[in-house]
Design a protein around this motif. Structure first.
Motif, PDB file in Angstrom:
ATOM      1  N   HIS A   1       0.840  -1.201   0.000  1.00  0.00           N
ATOM      2  CA  HIS A   1       0.000   0.000   0.000  1.00  0.00           C
ATOM      3  C   HIS A   1       0.877   1.254   0.000  1.00  0.00           C
ATOM      4  O   HIS A   1       1.985   1.256   0.532  1.00  0.00           O
ATOM      5  CB  HIS A   1      -0.935  -0.019   1.210  1.00  0.00           C
ATOM      6  CG  HIS A   1      -1.890  -1.169   1.197  1.00  0.00           C
ATOM      7  ND1 HIS A   1      -2.958  -1.245   0.326  1.00  0.00           N
ATOM      8  CD2 HIS A   1      -1.915  -2.314   1.927  1.00  0.00           C
ATOM      9  CE1 HIS A   1      -3.606  -2.375   0.533  1.00  0.00           C
ATOM     10  NE2 HIS A   1      -2.999  -3.044   1.491  1.00  0.00           N
ATOM     11  N   PRO A   2       0.374   2.351  -0.568  1.00  0.00           N
ATOM     12  CA  PRO A   2       1.237   3.510  -0.837  1.00  0.00           C
ATOM     13  C   PRO A   2       1.448   4.485   0.315  1.00  0.00           C
ATOM     14  O   PRO A   2       2.458   5.187   0.347  1.00  0.00           O
ATOM     15  CB  PRO A   2       0.495   4.225  -1.976  1.00  0.00           C
ATOM     16  CG  PRO A   2      -0.948   3.901  -1.738  1.00  0.00           C
ATOM     17  CD  PRO A   2      -0.961   2.505  -1.184  1.00  0.00           C
ATOM     18  N   ASN A   3       0.526   4.572   1.258  1.00  0.00           N
ATOM     19  CA  ASN A   3       0.602   5.638   2.258  1.00  0.00           C
ATOM     20  C   ASN A   3       1.694   5.381   3.299  1.00  0.00           C
ATOM     21  O   ASN A   3       1.853   4.253   3.775  1.00  0.00           O
ATOM     22  CB  ASN A   3      -0.742   5.796   2.973  1.00  0.00           C
ATOM     23  CG  ASN A   3      -1.859   6.177   2.022  1.00  0.00           C
ATOM     24  OD1 ASN A   3      -1.602   6.720   0.951  1.00  0.00           O
ATOM     25  ND2 ASN A   3      -3.097   5.887   2.396  1.00  0.00           N
ATOM     26  N   ALA A   4       2.411   6.442   3.666  1.00  0.00           N
ATOM     27  CA  ALA A   4       3.405   6.348   4.743  1.00  0.00           C
ATOM     28  C   ALA A   4       2.685   6.321   6.087  1.00  0.00           C
ATOM     29  O   ALA A   4       1.665   6.994   6.275  1.00  0.00           O
ATOM     30  CB  ALA A   4       4.363   7.523   4.677  1.00  0.00           C
ATOM     31  N   ILE A   5       3.220   5.543   7.037  1.00  0.00           N
ATOM     32  CA  ILE A   5       2.602   5.417   8.363  1.00  0.00           C
ATOM     33  C   ILE A   5       3.655   5.628   9.446  1.00  0.00           C
ATOM     34  O   ILE A   5       4.762   5.100   9.356  1.00  0.00           O
ATOM     35  CB  ILE A   5       1.959   4.019   8.566  1.00  0.00           C
ATOM     36  CG1 ILE A   5       0.892   3.745   7.511  1.00  0.00           C
ATOM     37  CG2 ILE A   5       1.363   3.895   9.963  1.00  0.00           C
ATOM     38  CD1 ILE A   5       0.231   2.373   7.649  1.00  0.00           C
ATOM     39  N   GLU A   6       3.292   6.398  10.471  1.00  0.00           N
ATOM     40  CA  GLU A   6       4.099   6.534  11.681  1.00  0.00           C
ATOM     41  C   GLU A   6       3.270   6.045  12.859  1.00  0.00           C
ATOM     42  O   GLU A   6       2.106   6.439  13.013  1.00  0.00           O
ATOM     43  CB  GLU A   6       4.520   7.980  11.917  1.00  0.00           C
ATOM     44  CG  GLU A   6       5.592   8.492  10.979  1.00  0.00           C
ATOM     45  CD  GLU A   6       6.984   7.939  11.307  1.00  0.00           C
ATOM     46  OE1 GLU A   6       7.125   7.219  12.315  1.00  0.00           O
ATOM     47  OE2 GLU A   6       7.922   8.224  10.543  1.00  0.00           O
ATOM     48  N   ILE A   7       3.863   5.186  13.693  1.00  0.00           N
ATOM     49  CA  ILE A   7       3.203   4.707  14.911  1.00  0.00           C
ATOM     50  C   ILE A   7       3.942   5.306  16.106  1.00  0.00           C
ATOM     51  O   ILE A   7       5.157   5.133  16.224  1.00  0.00           O
ATOM     52  CB  ILE A   7       3.228   3.161  15.025  1.00  0.00           C
ATOM     53  CG1 ILE A   7       2.849   2.500  13.695  1.00  0.00           C
ATOM     54  CG2 ILE A   7       2.335   2.693  16.168  1.00  0.00           C
ATOM     55  CD1 ILE A   7       1.417   2.596  13.301  1.00  0.00           C
ATOM     56  N   ILE A   8       3.229   5.994  16.984  1.00  0.00           N
ATOM     57  CA  ILE A   8       3.869   6.671  18.111  1.00  0.00           C
ATOM     58  C   ILE A   8       3.341   6.138  19.441  1.00  0.00           C
ATOM     59  O   ILE A   8       2.127   6.015  19.639  1.00  0.00           O
ATOM     60  CB  ILE A   8       3.651   8.191  18.019  1.00  0.00           C
ATOM     61  CG1 ILE A   8       4.382   8.740  16.790  1.00  0.00           C
ATOM     62  CG2 ILE A   8       4.125   8.901  19.290  1.00  0.00           C
ATOM     63  CD1 ILE A   8       4.249  10.234  16.602  1.00  0.00           C
TER      64      ILE A   8
END
Length: 279
Positions: free
Chosen positions: A108-115
């Motif tokens: 999938h194309p979207n960038a993800i950040e988990i905090i």
């Protein structure tokens, strides 16, 4: 590029705020025995059911698939930031990280950040609310991440509980010391530590004194009232929480107050009559 904000139900973010800023909430399962509580159960109904139940409800982390489904619903070209409650009290953060890996493996194309917010309830509510606001004007996901990490270092969150029964049953407090405290009407002023755990700050006799000590903690920090936001959370004691809100505003004219009730996840451990502030 637009940024989608996702959090978990340990945040207790006011629902009107989540709707205003289009924040998605991943719900943690809450069980009464073998019965799974519906996600749309309102807060008063939850507390009424907990009052009647002989055993505490049990909470669990959502499955990675639940997070993955949320990620897939975000339209292409929109980055994603997930702000989770403390990894030291819940495995929800780790679950979200696994879901991110699954999402990326599927291409999938979207960038993800988990905090990891190192917070929960009021503290997390405050962080998520500011994250949602900042996401509208920041230039990139990387910039937003740094802003959020900086805020996490600054947030102070305190709370006090009217009853220790739930934290004893839930294994968050030693049973013997908790029983002694209950008999002597000792109330604990608790803080979310820098590591995202619960620590005892003070012990007082009676709830009024505990609440006064709670409010005194606001003096420990300089507040820019034109910009600063404070979160107030309560566990099914709205009248008391509104009184606390008025006492705060008498001395500290915050421009914005996030006011909400602890949902089933936090309410399970707090019991009724708890008050928390985060600033």
């Amino acid at each position: 590029m637009p940024i989608k904000i996702i959090t978990d139900s340990g945040s207790d973010i006011p629902l009107e705020y989540a709707e205003k800023y289009n924040v998605d909430i991943v719900h943690l399962p809450v069980h009464f025995g073998h019965e799974l509580m519906p996600e749309d159960t309102d807060t008063p109904a939850f507390y009424a059911k907990m009052r009647e139940s002989k055993e505490l409800p049990k909470t669990a982390s959502p499955s990675p698939q639940v997070f993955l489904n949320k990620f897939k619903q975000v339209e292409p070209g929109t980055d994603i930031m997930v702000v989770c409650m403390s990894a030291n009290i819940s495995s929800t953060y780790q679950t979200a990280v696994i879901a991110k890996e699954m999402y990326e493996e599927e291409g999938h194309p979207n960038a993800i950040e988990i905090i990891d917010s190192k917070n929960f309830s009021g503290g997390l509510s405050l962080i998520v609310a500011l994250t949602a606001k900042w996401s509208l004007t920041c230039s990139s996901l990387a910039e937003l991440k740094q802003m959020v990490l900086d805020k996490i270092e600054e947030v102070n969150a305190y709370f006090t509980l009217d009853t220790l029964e739930n934290v004893i049953k839930g294994g968050r407090l030693n049973r013997l010391s908790g029983a002694v405290a209950s008999v002597l009407n000792i109330k604990l002023l608790l803080k979310i530590s820098d590591e995202g755990t619960v620590e005892v700050v003070e012990k007082t006799r009676g709830l009024p004194k505990a609440l006064s000590h709670l409010l005194a903690k606001l003096e420990s920090k300089q507040h820019d009232y034109e910009k600063a936001v404070i979160a107030i959370v309560h566990s099914n004691c709205e009248k008391l929480a509104l009184e606390i809100k008025e006492r705060i505003l008498e001395k500290h004219p915050f421009k914005e107050i996030l006011f909400s009730s602890m949902g089933p996840v936090m309410g399970t451990y707090a019991g009724e009559g708890g008050i928390g502030v985060a600033f």
